[in-house]
Motif scaffolding. Structure first.
Motif, short mmCIF file in Angstrom:
data_model
loop_
_atom_site.label_atom_id
_atom_site.label_comp_id
_atom_site.label_asym_id
_atom_site.label_seq_id
_atom_site.Cartn_x
_atom_site.Cartn_y
_atom_site.Cartn_z
N GLN A 85 86.20 116.27 -19.66
CA GLN A 85 86.67 115.10 -19.98
C GLN A 85 86.63 113.60 -19.83
OE1 GLN A 85 87.50 118.08 -20.19
NE2 GLN A 85 88.63 118.88 -22.09
N TRP A 86 87.04 114.23 -17.79
CA TRP A 86 87.84 112.82 -16.91
C TRP A 86 86.64 113.38 -15.78
CZ3 TRP A 86 91.57 111.16 -18.87
CH2 TRP A 86 91.94 111.92 -20.23
N ILE A 87 86.05 111.61 -15.46
CA ILE A 87 85.78 111.91 -14.49
C ILE A 87 85.82 110.79 -13.38
CG2 ILE A 87 83.04 111.18 -13.33
CD1 ILE A 87 82.09 112.28 -16.28
N PHE A 88 85.78 111.61 -12.39
CA PHE A 88 86.65 110.25 -11.30
C PHE A 88 85.27 110.24 -10.30
CE2 PHE A 88 90.48 112.04 -12.18
CZ PHE A 88 90.99 110.87 -12.78
N LEU A 89 84.65 108.42 -9.82
CA LEU A 89 83.76 108.04 -8.51
C LEU A 89 84.54 107.95 -8.02
CD1 LEU A 89 81.62 105.99 -11.56
CD2 LEU A 89 81.11 109.00 -9.87
#
Length: 248
Positions: free
Chosen positions: A158-162
């Motif tokens: 659900q969650w992606i941090f670049l």
């Protein structure tokens, strides 16, 4: 949910959302398990770079949400008759972790360090964090960026941090969206995770509210930040004057 028109300003199309509304919209989108959408949070540095390197604008045009991460841009917008709410990327990430991301949900982190990941897991009780140690030279090496996008598609969540800095993170987000396979919402978040993990200090609240966060970062890391804030950053005023001339 009513979609407000984007605000065209300094070569960017901003979504006029305050922090709370932005967080709620991101959380709703993330839980729909749709093909990945991504969020960019431009500040003065981004605007100046885009003016000098227009080819990078494709990565910003492809964003699902474009949120203002600069009180200086907010002020210049206000002086131009535009209401450009501030929704800082660091505050978005912190609020998502504090109020929206459940412990058992999958969180993908591209960039940062093992220390970053362990601190986030401990602080927010995260149980499923999948970290990718991003290669170097991401801006100039398509194969390095492809390794990042492949990890994102191999680890749907659900969650992606670049967290690999700009413009690398925006380039990766665009390429991942074009490639397909990844899901959820990716937030291009720069140093936000380092602030939360304690690896870097963020400016006190009063400096943030006064638009002086740049000064705090300059004082904390003068050798690394002087060029950005003393040489490149002030170019935004010339960019703004040119924009005013064409907007009339």
């Amino acid at each position: 949910m009513v979609q407000r028109s984007r605000i065209q300003f300094l070569g960017l199309a901003f979504d006029p959302l305050h922090l709370e509304a932005a967080v709620k919209r991101i959380a709703l989108k993330a839980r729909q398990r749709e093909p990945m959408a991504y969020v960019v949070t431009p500040n003065v540095d981004h605007a100046v770079r885009l003016d000098r390197t227009p080819d990078l604008s494709t990565a910003y045009r492809g964003a699902w949400l474009t949120l203002c991460d600069s009180r200086i841009l907010h002020l210049l917008g206000k002086l131009s008759g535009l209401e450009l709410p501030v929704a800082p990327g660091s505050d978005i990430v912190r609020t998502l972790l504090e109020t929206e991301i459940a412990p058992g949900e999958t969180v993908i982190v591209i960039g940062g360090s093992p220390r970053t990941v362990e601190a986030l897991k401990e602080r927010y009780g995260l149980q499923d964090v999948r970290w990718f140690d991003a290669p170097r030279n991401l801006r100039n090496d398509p194969a390095a960026r492809a390794a990042c996008t492949r990890f994102m598609s191999d680890n749907p969540g659900q969650w992606i941090f670049l967290a690999v800095g700009s413009p690398q993170q925006e380039m990766i987000a665009l390429e991942a969206a074009q490639q397909g396979g990844a899901t959820g919402v990716a937030v291009c978040c720069g140093a936000s995770l380092k602030f939360l993990s304690g690896e870097e200090m963020r400016a006190p609240g009063w400096m943030q509210r006064a638009g002086l966060e740049w000064a705090f970062r300059l004082i904390a890391s003068p050798a690394r930040m002087w060029r950005r804030y003393l040489l490149e950053g002030p170019r935004v005023f010339g960019l703004w004057l040119r924009w005013l001339a064409t907007a009339r």
